[in-house]
Design a protein around this motif. Structure first.
Motif, PDB file in Angstrom:
ATOM      1  N   GLN A 367     -19.607  22.154  -7.852  1.00 13.74           N
ATOM      2  CA  GLN A 367     -21.061  21.986  -7.925  1.00 13.74           C
ATOM      3  C   GLN A 367     -21.793  23.067  -8.728  1.00 13.74           C
ATOM      4  N   VAL A 368     -21.151  24.207  -8.968  1.00 13.78           N
ATOM      5  CA  VAL A 368     -21.922  25.381  -9.367  1.00 13.78           C
ATOM      6  C   VAL A 368     -22.690  25.198 -10.680  1.00 13.78           C
ATOM      7  N   ALA A 369     -22.049  24.606 -11.696  1.00 17.18           N
ATOM      8  CA  ALA A 369     -22.755  24.451 -12.972  1.00 17.18           C
ATOM      9  C   ALA A 369     -23.899  23.444 -12.841  1.00 17.18           C
ATOM     10  N   LEU A 371     -25.638  22.909 -10.192  1.00 15.90           N
ATOM     11  CA  LEU A 371     -26.740  23.560  -9.478  1.00 15.90           C
ATOM     12  C   LEU A 371     -27.610  24.376 -10.430  1.00 15.90           C
ATOM     13  N   THR A 372     -26.981  25.051 -11.383  1.00 12.32           N
ATOM     14  CA  THR A 372     -27.779  25.895 -12.273  1.00 12.32           C
ATOM     15  C   THR A 372     -28.713  25.050 -13.138  1.00 12.32           C
ATOM     16  N   ARG A 424     -16.380  20.156 -12.948  1.00 17.67           N
ATOM     17  CA  ARG A 424     -17.572  21.005 -12.869  1.00 17.67           C
ATOM     18  C   ARG A 424     -18.456  20.803 -14.102  1.00 17.67           C
ATOM     19  N   TRP A 425     -17.811  20.758 -15.277  1.00 19.37           N
ATOM     20  CA  TRP A 425     -18.588  20.657 -16.510  1.00 19.37           C
ATOM     21  C   TRP A 425     -19.042  19.242 -16.785  1.00 19.37           C
TER      22      TRP A 425
ATOM     23  N   PHE B 210     -25.502  30.417  -4.969  1.00 17.65           N
ATOM     24  CA  PHE B 210     -25.204  31.334  -6.071  1.00 17.65           C
ATOM     25  C   PHE B 210     -24.706  32.671  -5.541  1.00 17.65           C
ATOM     26  N   SER B 224     -20.708  29.884 -15.559  1.00 16.91           N
ATOM     27  CA  SER B 224     -21.258  28.625 -15.066  1.00 16.91           C
ATOM     28  C   SER B 224     -22.774  28.563 -15.230  1.00 16.91           C
TER      29      SER B 224
END
Lengths: 509, 340
Positions: A367-369, A371-372, A424-425, B210, B224
Motif C-alpha cells: 500500500q505504501v506508494a 498512500l503517498t 506496489r507500483w 508512514f 516509495s
C-alpha cells in the motif's frame, strides 16, 4: 616470509582434491537454494564457478565460509570433514575469501587492515608498527602492488582497495582462495595484474575458486569450471573442452528465445525525454527517449552507471545537470514524490535495502506508494477497505503465493517479494515504469511470470525502462537496447540488430 | 519442473489473520498481577488487586509518564529515540507555571502577567515543546546526526534552560483553572484522550502508516515517495508536545514547578514502550501495547511498594526490567532473522 596462520596443508596433502563439496543441500523457507550440489577443487588450479544470478553460488560460498550450515551433505578440506562456524574458522583451516563487496576499515592504514587480529608484537606485547609495515611491504613486493602501507584505506580508489583485499587474502597463505567477482570494480590493467597474481598462486599450488560472469576472463584464467543452475549442479568440465555457447547453454538450460515471451505491441508517442543528464564522477551526457508501449533495455557492466541513471530520473539521487521532460513538460525531479506525481514508478535493484519492509506484512508493503499519492484518503483517514481490496486484486493478478496478505514479508520467497513490490507500483497506475534488475535472484518460474507481466504492461501503453545484468533477458525483452560503459551511453541497438556479441562489445569496449 | 514446486509454499494455508501481538503483553500483565496477588496473601495477608484505592493511585502515578510514552512510542516506531522528554517536562513546567500564577500573588515571576486564562500557559507550554521537538527533528532529519545524540543534546539544554529560567527558584501559586489540569483523575483522563487520538492516528491515517514504514526501512520509504525528512520532524514535534503536556499536568498537579521535574521520565517512558512490545529497531509497536506496558510498569512499582520492598531495590529492579524487555525483543528479532 608470509607468516600466515593457516594450517598449511600444501606439500603434505596427497589427495586429488583440496576442497570437496559433496551432496550439499540448503533450504530456506519456500526456496531450495541448493539441491545436491558438488564442487571439487584440485590444488594448483583455477576453478571457475558459473551460473546465473540465483543459481546458488553465493549460498554455497556462505556455507564454505561458515555463515550457513548445510541441511545435508558435507564439505571436505584436504580429505577431512570441515566444521566451520565462523569466517575465522575458515581462515584457520586454510580457506580465504575475497567477497564481492569490500570489507575494509576506511579509517585505518593499509597495513593495519591487512594484519588486523594478527598484528606483530614487540617484546612488551605492544603492536610493532614498524614490523607490520615491513611485512606489508614484503607482501606487496611479492605481488607487485605499489601502495604505501602507512596510507589510509579511505584515501584509496575502489580499485586500490580491491588490491588491498586481494593482498590481505593472499597474506593468510591459504590453500584455497575463493574470489567472488573480484574484477567487478577494477580496470583492465588491474585485471591483468590480478591475473598475474592468480597465476603465481596457482604455480605455488593454491586451489582457486573464481566466481565470475565474464566469459572472456573465464577462458583466460580458468582451468576447470563448474556450472550451477537454479540451485543444482549441472556439470564440471575442463575449460579447454568447451565453447562459450556450451557454457551459456549449461547455465541457461533452455533455448533463450522460449524464455522471454515478448509480444510485439504498438509503440506510441514519446513520453520521457532525457537530455545530457550528468552526475559528476558517476555518469555523463546521458540522453535517450522512451515511448509509450516501448521496452527500452539498459545493458552494461556493474558499475557502468546504469542504476545511477535510473535513480537520477526517479529523483532518489538527482542529477546535477541535464534535462528531463515528461510528456513534453520539463520537470525538475528533485525527489521520488515529484517523479511519482508525473506518473513514474521505480522498482529498485536491491529488494532488501531499498524495496521491502521485511518486518511488515504484505498489505503494508503493497500500500505504501499508493498512500503517498493520497488517492485513498477519506477526510484524513485511509480508506483501508479499498486499499485491501486493491492489494488483494493485484496480489491475485500477479499470482503472489502466500497463505494470506497478513503474512510478514520476510517469510516470502524472493520471487514473491518481487511481485509484491511490482504490485506496489502498479497500484499507482504509472505511465513510466523503471525496473532495475526486475528478476534478480528469483527462480525461473517467477521470472517467466514477471517477464510476461512486463510485456503485458507495455501492451497497455506503459513505457518501460528495464535495467538488467542478464543479457538474455535484455535481448529477449527489449524493443531497443541502450548500452552503458563507464558512465557514458556507448550505443543503442535495435531489437533486430542486437545480439550478445554486439552488446558486450559496447559494454566492455 | 521441480523448480515450479519451490514456488508453492506452505500448502496448509492459514485462513485466519494473525493474533494481535498485544495479546501476549496483556497475558504478561495478568501474570504479573496474579503473582503480586499471591505474594500479597502470603506476605501481607491481604489482596493486592482487591484494593481499588491502591489501583487508582497506581494509574495516577503512571499516566503522566504514559502521556510521554505515547509520543516516545511513535519516535521509536519511526526508528529513533527521544531522550529529551524528561527535560522538556521540567522546562515546560517552569514556563507554563510562570504564566499561570494567580492574580495578586506578589512574588510572581511576571507581576504584570498574573491571573491569565488557562489557555495562555497551556498554549505557550505546548509551543515550547513543539520548538524543542522541531529542533530535535530538524537535526535528525537534515543534519543526519543520530537521534541519540540530538536528543541527548536537547536533554541537557532543556534542563539547563529550566534551571536558568528562575535561577533555580521554584514557581508556585497557579490559578485554580490551571491547577484543575492536574487535579483528581485529570491526568488519567488526559492520558486516555491522548492514547485514543494517537492510537487512531497510528492505525488509520497516513501519518501512522508512514511512521511504521520509515522505521521498517527508511530507504524503501523514501523511494516509495514518502518525504522521510519532513515526516521525522512531525514525529519529533508530536513527541515533544506530548512531553510538554505531561510537564503542564505535573506542574498543575503539584501546584508548583521546579527545574528538576521530570528527571529520568524519558527512561521510564522508553521502558513502557519497550515493555509494551515496541521494537527499538523500529517498525513495530503500538499505542495499545505501550498502554499495557504502562500498566505493567505501574503494577510492578505499586506491587513492590505493597510488599514493602525498599525503594532502592525498586530502582534496581526497574533497570533489570528495562534490559529484560529489550533482550526479549532482540531475541524475537533473531528468531525472525533466522528465517530469512
Amino acid at each position: 616470509m608470509l607468516d600466515g596462520q593457516g594450517a598449511n596443508a600444501r606439500g603434505v596433502f596427497e589427495g586429488e582434491f583440496i576442497l570437496e563439496v559433496d551432496h550439499v543441500r540448503k533450504e530456506f523457507p519456500g526456496v531450495v537454494a541448493l539441491d545436491d550440489v558438488q564442487l571439487k577443487i584440485r590444488p594448483g588450479t583455477v576453478h571457475a564457478l558459473m551460473g546465473e544470478n540465483g543459481a546458488g553460488k553465493s549460498t554455497l560460498m556462505k556455507i564454505i565460509a561458515g555463515v550457513y550450515n548445510p541441511d545435508r551433505g558435507e564439505v571436505r578440506f584436504a580429505g577431512r570433514r570441515l566444521e566451520i562456524r565462523t569466517p575465522i574458522d575458515a581462515l584457520n583451516c586454510g580457506i580465504a575469501m575475497i567477497h564481492q563487496e569490500l570489507n575494509l576499515m576506511n579509517t585505518m592504514t593499509v597495513a593495519e587492515n591487512i594484519w588486523i587480529g594478527r598484528e606483530p608484537k614487540s617484546g612488551m606485547g605492544l603492536i610493532d608498527h614498524g614490523e607490520m609495515r615491513r611485512m606489508t611491504r614484503a607482501l606487496f613486493d611479492d605481488l607487485g602492488i605499489r601502495l604505501d602501507p602507512a596510507g589510509m584505506v579511505g584515501d584509496l580508489t575502489v580499485a586500490q582497495k580491491q588490491m588491498v583485499e586481494i593482498a590481505k587474502a593472499v597474506s593468510f597463505n591459504s590453500d584455497v582462495l575463493i574470489m567472488d567477482e573480484p574484477t567487478s570494480a577494477i580496470t583492465e590493467t588491474e585485471v591483468e595484474h590480478l591475473f598475474r597474481i592468480i597465476r603465481d598462486l596457482r604455480a605455488k599450488g593454491v586451489g582457486i575458486v573464481y566466481i565470475t560472469h565474464k566469459m572472456s576472463e573465464l577462458f583466460e584464467i580458468a582451468d576447470e569450471l563448474t556450472v550451477f543452475r537454479d540451485g543444482r549442479y549441472i556439470a564440471t568440465v575442463a575449460a579447454s573442452d568447451v565453447t562459450r555457447d556450451d557454457i551459456i547453454r549449461m547455465m541457461v538450460g533452455r533455448e533463450i528465445t522460449d524464455m522471454f515471451p515478448k509480444v510485439p505491441c504498438e509503440i506510441g508517442e514519446t513520453i520521457l525525454e532525457v537530455r545530457n543528464l550528468a552526475l559528476p564522477g558517476v555518469f555523463h551526457d546521458v540522453s535517450f527517449d522512451l515511448r509509450r508501449g516501448e521496452i527500452l533495455g539498459v545493458a552494461g557492466l556493474v558499475g557502468s552507471g546504469r542504476s545511477n541513471v535510473a535513480e537520477a530520473i526517479f529523483g532518489v539521487t538527482p542529477a546535477v545537470s541535464g534535462e528531463i521532460r515528461i510528456s513534453g513538460e520539463k520537470v525538475a525531479v528533485t525527489s521520488p514524490s515529484v517523479a511519482m506525481r508525473h506518473g513514474m514508478a521505480f522498482l529498485t535493484e536491491d529488494r532488501k535495502e531499498t524495496g521491502c519492509f521485511l518486518d511488515l506484512d504484505c498489505i503494508e508493503n503493497i500500500q505504501v506508494a499508493l498512500l503517498t499519492t493520497g488517492k485513498v484518503d477519506n477526510r484524513g483517514f485511509v480508506n483501508q477497505r479499498e486499499v485491501n481490496r486493491l492489494a488483494e486484486e493485484y496480489a491475485a493478478k500477479l499470482r503472489v503465493k502466500t497463505p494470506n496478505l497478513a503474512e510478514t514479508v520476510a517469510n516470502l520467497s524472493g520471487g514473491n517479494q518481487q511481485k509484491l513490490l511490482i504490485a506496489r507500483w502498479l497500484l499507482t497506475e504509472p505511465g513510466i515504469l523503471i525496473l532495475d534488475e526486475p528478476t534478480r535472484g528469483i527462480d525461473v518460474g517467477a521470472k517467466a511470470e514477471i517477464h510476461r507481466l512486463i510485456t503485458q504492461l507495455a501492451g497497455q501503453g506503459v513505457a518501460v525502462l528495464m535495467i538488467s545484468s542478464e543479457l538474455p533477458e535484455v535481448l529477449g525483452m527489449s524493443d531497443r537496447i541502450m548500452v552503458m560503459h563507464e558512465g557514458h551511453v556507448s550505443g543503442f541497438l535495435d531489437r533486430s540488430e542486437a545480439d550478445q556479441v554486439r552488446v558486450m562489445e559496447l559494454a566492455a569496449k | 519442473m521441480a523448480t515450479q514446486d519451490t514456488n508453492i509454499e506452505r500448502p496448509a494455508a492459514r485462513a485466519h489473520r494473525k493474533l494481535p501481538p498485544e495479546l501476549n503483553i496483556l497475558l504478561v500483565l495478568v501474570g504479573i498481577a496474579l503473582v503480586f496477588e499471591i505474594l500479597g496473601w502470603i506476605f501481607q495477608g491481604q489482596s493486592f488487586l482487591g484494593n481499588v484505592g491502591r489501583l487508582k493511585i497506581m494509574i495516577l502515578q503512571v499516566s503522566v509518564i504514559g502521556i510521554i510514552a505515547v509520543g516516545v512510542t511513535q519516535v521509536i516506531i519511526s526508528g529513533g529515540i527521544d531522550l529529551s522528554s524528561g527535560s522538556v517536562v521540567g522546562a515546560v513546567a517552569m514556563v507554563s507555571m510562570s504564566l499561570a500564577q494567580a492574580a495578586g500573588y506578589e512574588r510572581a515571576i511576571y507581576p504584570a502577567l498574573t491571573g491569565l486564562p488557562v489557555v495562555v500557559p497551556l498554549l505557550v507550554g505546548l509551543l515550547c515543546g513543539a520548538l524543542a521537538g522541531f529542533v530535535n527533528g530538524w537535526l535528525i532529519a537534515y543534519t543526519r546526526i543520530p537521534p541519540f545524540i540530538a536528543t541527548l543534546g536537547m536533554m541537557v539544554t532543556a534542563r539547563g534552560f529550566a534551571k536558568w529560567y528562575t535561577k533555580g527558584q521554584p514557581v508556585s501559586f497557579p490559578t485554580d483553572s490551571f491547577a484543575s489540569l492536574g487535579a483528581g483523575m485529570a491526568p488519567v483522563m488526559i492520558f486516555l484522550l491522548v492514547a485514543v487520538i494517537f492510537h487512531v492516528a497510528m492505525k488509520y491515517t497516513r501519518y501512522g502508516k508512514f511512521t511504521y514504514a520509515i522505521g521498517a526501512n527508511a530507504q524503501a520509504a523514501r523511494v516509495s515517495g514518502i518525504n522521510v525528512e519532513r515526516h521525522l520532524v512531525k514525529v519529533y514535534v508530536i513527541a515533544a508536545v506530548l512531553a510538554a503536556l505531561a510537564g503542564i499536568v505535573v506542574a498543575a498537579r503539584g501546584q508548583t514547578a521546579q527545574a528538576g521535574m521530570g528527571m529520568m521520565y524519558e527512561l521510564d517512558a522508553i521502558a513502557m514502550a519497550v515493555i509494551g512490545g515496541t521494537s527499538l529497531t523500529g517498525g513495530r509497536g503500538s499505542i495499545i501495547g505501550t498502554s499495557i506496558g504502562m500498566v505493567i510498569f505501574g503494577v510492578i512499582i505499586s506491587g513492590f511498594t505493597f510488599l514493602r520492598l525498599d525503594a532502592y531495590y525498586q530502582e534496581m529492579i526497574k533497570g533489570v526490567i528495562i534490559v529484560a524487555a529489550v533482550v526479549a525483543d532482540t531475541y524475537r528479532q533473531q528468531k525472525r532473522g533466522k528465517k530469512t
